[in-house]
Design a protein around this motif. Structure first.
Motif, PDB file in Angstrom:
ATOM      1  N   SER A 271      -6.651  35.365  -2.992  1.00 29.65           N
ATOM      2  CA  SER A 271      -5.846  36.590  -3.080  1.00 29.65           C
ATOM      3  C   SER A 271      -4.295  36.392  -2.698  1.00 29.65           C
ATOM      4  O   SER A 271      -3.491  37.266  -2.728  1.00 29.65           O
ATOM      5  CB  SER A 271      -6.411  37.661  -2.340  1.00 29.65           C
ATOM      6  N   HIS A 272      -4.062  35.341  -1.744  1.00 28.44           N
ATOM      7  CA  HIS A 272      -2.786  34.947  -1.254  1.00 28.44           C
ATOM      8  C   HIS A 272      -2.060  33.908  -2.013  1.00 28.44           C
ATOM      9  O   HIS A 272      -1.345  33.137  -1.470  1.00 28.44           O
ATOM     10  CB  HIS A 272      -2.784  34.982   0.324  1.00 28.44           C
ATOM     11  N   GLY A 273      -2.598  33.320  -3.053  1.00 34.47           N
ATOM     12  CA  GLY A 273      -2.073  32.424  -3.742  1.00 34.47           C
ATOM     13  C   GLY A 273      -2.474  30.943  -3.260  1.00 34.47           C
ATOM     14  O   GLY A 273      -1.687  29.741  -3.933  1.00 34.47           O
ATOM     15  N   GLU A 274      -3.175  30.758  -2.361  1.00 29.85           N
ATOM     16  CA  GLU A 274      -3.550  29.211  -1.843  1.00 29.85           C
ATOM     17  C   GLU A 274      -4.671  28.784  -2.518  1.00 29.85           C
ATOM     18  O   GLU A 274      -5.733  28.394  -2.075  1.00 29.85           O
ATOM     19  CB  GLU A 274      -3.715  29.407  -0.231  1.00 29.85           C
ATOM     20  N   THR A 275      -4.344  28.516  -3.950  1.00 24.90           N
ATOM     21  CA  THR A 275      -5.385  28.123  -4.932  1.00 24.90           C
ATOM     22  C   THR A 275      -5.988  26.831  -4.388  1.00 24.90           C
ATOM     23  O   THR A 275      -7.241  26.448  -4.581  1.00 24.90           O
ATOM     24  CB  THR A 275      -5.077  28.273  -6.082  1.00 24.90           C
TER      25      THR A 275
END
Length: 627
Positions: A271-275
C-alpha cells in the motif's frame, strides 16, 4: 409399525430458509418465556404448522401427522437452544432407550415413534443463541460475560445483527465484555474485531479509539497484538505510514508467531509502494509458515505466493475476490456523464433544502426501490452494512441503464458508503475517493447554478444530508491524511465550506478547524471561529485562549481562562500535566467536563500549546489563578 421418512425441504429454498428462520425465532421466544421442555413440545406440535406452513405442507402423509413431525423437530430445536436459566448453555432432553417411552409424550416406544425422525432437523452447527438474544431485552446482555455462553456464538449473533443493519444492537451486546473490571483475554479477539466494526458502522470513532486503548492497556499478549494490528490498519488508512509501522512492530513484539502478521506486513508494504520489499517479506513468511504444516494456513500461503510473484496484482485480486462487483462499479463510474446541476434550493427565511428536479426525483425513487438502502445514525459518514453487495447486479444494471442517476446526491451517498463498508485490508477502499469527490463536485456545481444563496443548507433538513455527508466524509479524510498540527490546507478548505453551509456544525469540525488555523499561524481566524461558538466544549474554549495569546492579547486570554476555570478545569489540568495517565473509557461516550474529553483535547492540540511559550504561560497563570 408406521414407517417414518423425513419431510422434504420446500422447493423454494430461499422461502424455505426464511420460514425456518421465523419458526426458530418463535421457538426461542416461547422457550425464553418458559423453558419447560414438555410445554415447549406441546406448543410446537400445535403451533408449528402455522409458523411453517410450507414445511408442513411438504410432509409426506406416510410420515405421520404434522403435529408429531413438529414434535420431533421440536426436540432438535430444544436441544440446541442455549437457555438463559442454564447460563446460556443447552440442556438437552435425555434420549430414551429404543424400548423406553418416547420423550415426545405420545406414549409409544421410542423405536416406534420418534427414533426414525431423530435428526430430522440438524442444528448442531446452527447458532440458536441469535434467536434467544432476539427475544431478550438489551439489559440482559450485561450479564452474559459472567455466564457459560459460547463466545463464538456471541460473536456470530453480533455479526448477523451488524450485517442486517443493526450495528447498535451488536455494539450493545459486545460492550459488556470489555468493561473496566473484566479480564481481556485472547479468546475475545472475534468480539473485539466485531465491536470495532460496529462502532465504525454507527459513527462512534471516539469509542473505537477508546476501545483500542483499553485493549492495548489491559489485554493479554494475544489480544494486544490483535489491537495493535487493527491500529496499524487504521493508521495506514489515514496515510500515517510511520505510525502504522510502529503499531505493526508493537503487534509483532506481543505475538511474533501470529500468522496474521504476514498478511498485514505485506499489505502495508504494497500500500506504500514498497513492492520489492513486499516480495522479499512474502518469501520469508512462506518459508516460515510452511514449516508449521498447518492446513488452515493454505489460503494465507497461497496469497503470499501471489505477493511474491506480483504484489500489485495480488492486492487487486484480493479486492476482486472479496467483491468482484467493485470492478463493474468502477467502470460505470469511469463512464459516468459529466456533472449536470439538477437541484434547486427551496428556501425558507434562513434555511434551504436541496430539491431534485422531477426527472431526477423519479430516478431516486426508483433507486430506493432497487438498492438496499440504509443511512447511518446521527452524523456518521459510514454505516458498515454490506447487504447491498449480496446481490449487486440489479442496482448495477440500474446505474448502467440510467445515466441520470449519477447526478443524484442520494445515489452517490449510498454508493460511497457501500464501498466504504467493505473490508480494505489496510489499503484504501477501492473506488471510495472518486465517488466522494464526484459528490462534492456535484454540490459545488449545483450551488454555482443556484447563484448567490443567502440561506444555509442545515443538517436538520433530511434532503441536505446526502450532500453534506459526502462533504464531511471528504473533510474527515483530509483531516486524517496528515498530522492535525500541520494545518492541512485541504481539510481547512472543506471544513470552512461545510461550516458555512451548516453553521450548526453537527459534525463537530470547528475544534479541529481552529486547531488547523493555529497550526498555520492564523490565530485571527481561530479566534473569529471560536467567537461564533461561545460557551462551547472545552476544545473551542481552550483554542480561543490560545488564539488570544498568539495575538498578544494576554489580558483577554487571562480573562477567558478565568471563565473557563469554572467548566473546563479538568481539561486545563490534563493539558498542563507532564505525563498523565490515559483515563479509562466509560463505555457511555465522551463525558463533557470529564477526563476522557480532556484527554482527547490534549492528544490533538498539546503540540500547538508547546509553541511560542504558550504552555509555560498557561502553567504560570493557572498556578496564580488556583492560589
Amino acid at each position: 409399525m408406521i414407517e417414518r421418512t423425513p419431510p422434504p425441504v420446500p422447493r423454494d429454498e430461499q422461502a424455505g430458509e426464511a420460514e425456518l428462520f421465523g419458526l426458530l425465532a418463535a421457538c426461542a421466544e416461547t422457550v425464553v418465556n418458559s423453558s419447560d421442555a414438555k410445554a415447549f413440545l406441546d406448543w410446537i406440535a400445535e403451533a408449528g404448522p402455522a409458523h411453517a406452513p410450507r414445511f408442513a405442507a411438504a410432509i409426506d402423509p406416510r410420515t405421520g401427522p404434522p403435529g408429531l413431525v413438529f414434535r420431533a423437530i421440536g426436540v432438535s430445536i430444544y436441544n440446541a437452544m442455549p437457555l438463559p436459566g442454564a447460563g446460556f448453555r443447552p440442556r438437552p432432553i435425555p434420549t430414551p432407550g429404543r424400548n423406553e417411552p418416547c420423550s415426545c409424550g405420545s406414549g409409544h416406544k421410542y423405536k416406534h415413534c420418534c427414533l426414525p425422525l431423530a435428526g430430522i432437523l440438524d442444528l448442531r452447527d446452527y447458532n440458536m443463541l441469535r434467536h434467544v438474544l432476539d427475544a431478550l431485552p438489551k439489559k440482559v446482555f450485561l450479564a452474559l460475560p459472567e455466564s457459560a455462553v459460547d463466545v463464538i456464538a456471541v460473536y456470530d449473533a453480533a455479526h448477523q445483527w451488524h450485517d442486517e443493519g443493526d450495528a447498535e444492537r451488536a455494539a450493545a451486546l459486545l460492550e459488556p465484555w470489555f468493561a473496566a473490571d473484566r479480564e481481556l483475554k485472547a479468546k475475545l479477539e472475534p468480539l473485539f474485531d466485531q465491536l470495532m466494526d460496529s462502532y465504525l458502522a454507527i459513527g462512534q470513532e471516539r469509542k473505537r479509539e477508546r476501545l483500542l486503548r483499553e485493549v492495548i492497556a489491559r489485554g493479554d499478549r494475544g489480544l494486544r497484538s490483535a489491537a495493535m494490528q487493527r491500529r496499524a490498519t487504521m493508521l495506514a488508512d489515514r496515510g500515517r505510514t510511520e505510525d502504522a509501522w510502529a503499531a505493526f512492530r508493537e503487534a509483532q513484539r506481543e505475538d511474533p508467531d501470529n500468522p496474521s502478521l504476514a498478511a498485514l506486513e505485506v499489505t502495508l508494504l504494497v500500500s506504500h509502494g514498497e513492492t520489492e520489499q513486499a516480495r522479499e517479506r512474502a518469501r520469508f513468511w512462506i518459508a516460515r509458515l510452511e514449516r508449521s504444516r498447518d492446513p488452515e494456513l493454505a489460503d494465507l500461503i497461497a496469497f503470499l505466493r501471489q505477493v511474491a510473484a506480483d504484489p500489485a496484482a495480488a492486492m487487486a485480486q484480493v479486492s476482486r475476490d472479496m467483491n468482484p462487483d467493485l470492478d463493474r462499479l468502477a467502470r460505470l463510474l469511469g463512464a459516468a456523464p459529466a456533472i449536470e446541476p439538477r437541484y434547486t434550493i427551496e428556501r425558507s427565511e434562513i434555511e434551504g433544502a436541496l430539491k431534485a428536479d422531477k426527472g431526477l426525483a423519479t430516478i431516486e425513487e426508483r433507486w430506493r426501490s432497487i438498492f438496499p438502502q440504509t443511512k447511518p445514525s446521527l452524523t456518521a459518514t459510514q454505516h458498515g452494512f454490506t447487504g447491498m453487495w449480496d446481490n449487486a447486479q440489479p442496482w448495477l444494471d440500474f446505474l448502467e441503464q440510467n445515466a441520470l442517476a449519477w447526478q443524484s446526491f442520494d445515489v452517490l451517498d449510498d454508493l460511497a458508503m457501500a464501498v466504504d463498508a467493505l473490508p480494505s485490508l489496510g489499503t484504501d477502499a477501492a473506488g471510495l475517493e472518486p465517488l466522494i469527490e464526484r459528490g462534492v463536485a456535484l454540490l459545488k456545481a449545483n450551488l454555482n447554478a443556484a447563484g448567490k444563496v443567502s440561506v444555509g443548507l442545515p443538517w436538520g433538513c433530511l434532503e441536505n444530508r446526502p450532500a453534506l455527508r459526502m462533504l464531511a466524509h471528504l473533510a474527515f479524510r483530509a483531516q486524517y491524511a496528515t498530522d492535525p498540527a500541520a494545518g492541512n490546507s485541504r481539510f481547512v478548505e472543506l471544513a470552512e465550506w461545510l461550516i458555512a453551509l451548516n453553521p450548526n456544525d453537527n459534525h463537530g469540525l470547528r475544534e479541529h478547524l481552529a486547531g488547523a488555523y493555529l497550526a498555520r499561524a492564523e490565530p485571527g481566524k481561530a479566534l473569529a471561529l471560536a467567537e461564533r461558538y461561545p460557551d462551547d466544549f472545552c476544545g473551542m474554549t481552550l483554542n480561543r485562549i490560545l488564539a488570544l495569546y498568539r495575538l498578544g492579547r494576554r489580558g483577554d486570554a487571562l480573562q477567558t481562562l478565568h471563565t473557563a476555570a469554572r467548566d473546563h478545569a479538568v481539561a486545563i489540568k490534563m493539558l498542563l500535566a507532564v505525563d498523565p495517565k490515559e483515563p479509562r473509557a466509560s463505555g457511555y461516550g465522551i463525558t463533557v467536563g470529564g477526563k476522557d474529553e480532556a484527554w482527547e483535547y490534549r492528544t490533538a492540540h498539546r503540540a500547538l500549546w508547546e509553541r511560542d511559550g504558550a504552555l509555560e504561560w498557561l502553567r504560570d497563570v493557572w498556578r496564580a489563578i488556583r492560589k
